[in-house]
Design a protein around this motif. Structure first.
Motif, short mmCIF file in Angstrom:
data_model
loop_
_atom_site.label_atom_id
_atom_site.label_comp_id
_atom_site.label_asym_id
_atom_site.label_seq_id
_atom_site.Cartn_x
_atom_site.Cartn_y
_atom_site.Cartn_z
N MET A 33 -30.89 36.68 122.51
CA MET A 33 -31.47 35.50 121.89
C MET A 33 -32.02 35.83 120.51
N GLU A 34 -32.57 37.01 120.33
CA GLU A 34 -33.07 37.41 119.02
C GLU A 34 -31.93 37.49 118.01
N GLU A 35 -30.77 37.97 118.45
CA GLU A 35 -29.61 38.04 117.55
C GLU A 35 -29.19 36.63 117.11
N ILE A 36 -29.20 35.69 118.07
CA ILE A 36 -28.83 34.32 117.75
C ILE A 36 -29.82 33.73 116.75
N ARG A 37 -31.12 33.96 116.96
CA ARG A 37 -32.13 33.45 116.03
C ARG A 37 -31.90 33.99 114.62
N GLU A 38 -31.61 35.28 114.53
CA GLU A 38 -31.42 35.90 113.22
C GLU A 38 -30.20 35.32 112.51
N VAL A 39 -29.12 35.12 113.26
CA VAL A 39 -27.91 34.55 112.66
C VAL A 39 -28.17 33.13 112.16
N LEU A 40 -28.81 32.30 113.00
CA LEU A 40 -29.10 30.92 112.61
C LEU A 40 -30.07 30.86 111.43
N TYR A 41 -31.03 31.76 111.43
CA TYR A 41 -31.98 31.83 110.32
C TYR A 41 -31.25 32.07 109.01
N GLU A 42 -30.35 33.06 109.00
CA GLU A 42 -29.61 33.39 107.79
C GLU A 42 -28.67 32.26 107.39
N MET A 43 -28.07 31.57 108.37
CA MET A 43 -27.18 30.45 108.06
C MET A 43 -27.94 29.33 107.35
N ILE A 44 -29.11 28.98 107.90
CA ILE A 44 -29.91 27.91 107.29
C ILE A 44 -30.42 28.34 105.91
#
Length: 276
Positions: A33-44
């Motif tokens: 879940m932390e990996e997903i958060r980091e990816v979405l953070y960078e996308m936004i």
């Protein structure tokens, strides 16, 4: 639905929510879940600095990562898990959730300590029989189109002289109404559906979950929004990028939601399938 000369706004409590209540959420601090958060953070941060609709972000994530084998599918409660992190902000505008990130010069995430104890849930239920699997497959193929016919009928309570509430408007001449006498039934439907689907954990091949390839365009289903409320919906199109465009038959809103939020409605004889 009816035409009128003036627009109307959403009525509080009558439309699906697209953001979880943070106060009661349990934050998933797993590595995945932390990996997903980091990816979405960078996308936004990179592509949508002024904010992005959660449904559009999910589509772009699926296109750029999942479809290319570079990332895992978003979990059913991904909005709850993302907004539980302090780096994200969310705003609800009608049935739409807009996600923002808080920019800083620090690292993207401060991870809380992870419990070293791994818990594994084992389902000891018996294997379903071939006949049971055949029956659930037939239900998923045949019931949604029939249910859609039932839910497309106008309520008998909507007649000349009825007192109504405007539950949604998408233009000055197009709005959706519901008879006030139907409000209790509407609330009861959501409560009843919640009781039904609460019994379906852990997942089973015989429960009401619907895979992406099982969604019937034009079929009726139950859908749980991100606030935990259940609605009756009709799938307007085949799924795209893991999302389904849904028409909320009791509200009038059309919005995309993940396939994971959709369930098979009860059989036609069940009270929640009444169009009255």
């Amino acid at each position: 639905m009816t035409d009128g000369a003036s627009a109307a706004k959403f009525m509080s409590g009558l439309v699906p929510s697209t953001i979880f209540d943070r106060i009661h959420s349990d934050m998933d601090v797993s590595e995945e879940m932390e990996e997903i958060r980091e990816v979405l953070y960078e996308m936004i941060k990179k592509n949508f600095p002024m904010g992005v609709a959660a449904t559009h972000l999910a589509e772009k994530y699926h296109e750029e990562f999942v479809s290319k084998g570079l990332g895992r599918e978003l979990p059913e409660d991904w909005i709850q898990q993302v907004t539980a992190a302090e780096e994200f902000e969310a705003q609800t505008r009608g049935p739409i959730t807009i996600l923002f990130v808080r920019l800083s010069n620090t690292s993207s995430f401060k991870r809380p300590p992870i419990n070293s104890v791994n818990v594994r849930v084992i389902n000891t239920d018996r294997e379903p029989t071939a006949d049971e699997l055949k029956k659930i497959k037939q239900r998923k193929e045949n019931e949604p189109p029939e249910h859609a016919k039932t839910l497309s009928r106008q309520s008998s309570a909507l007649k000349e002289g009825s007192t109504v509430s405007i539950v949604y408007a998408d233009s000055p001449r197009r709005f959706f109404i519901r008879a006030l006498t139907d409000d209790d039934q509407y609330e009861k439907i959501g409560t009843t559906l919640a009781e039904i689907y609460a019994q379906e954990s852990p997942p089973s091949p015989l429960d009401s979950r619907v895979a992406i390839y099982e969604i019937v365009a034009g079929g009726a289903y139950a859908l749980q929004d991100s606030n935990g409320t259940w609605f009756r919906v009709i799938a307007k199109q085949p799924p795209q990028s893991g999302q389904v465009l849904c028409h909320f038959v009791d509200v009038g809103v059309c919005e995309k939601f993940p396939v994971a939020a959709i369930r098979l409605l009860p059989p036609a004889v069940h009270p929640v399938m009444s169009s009255e």
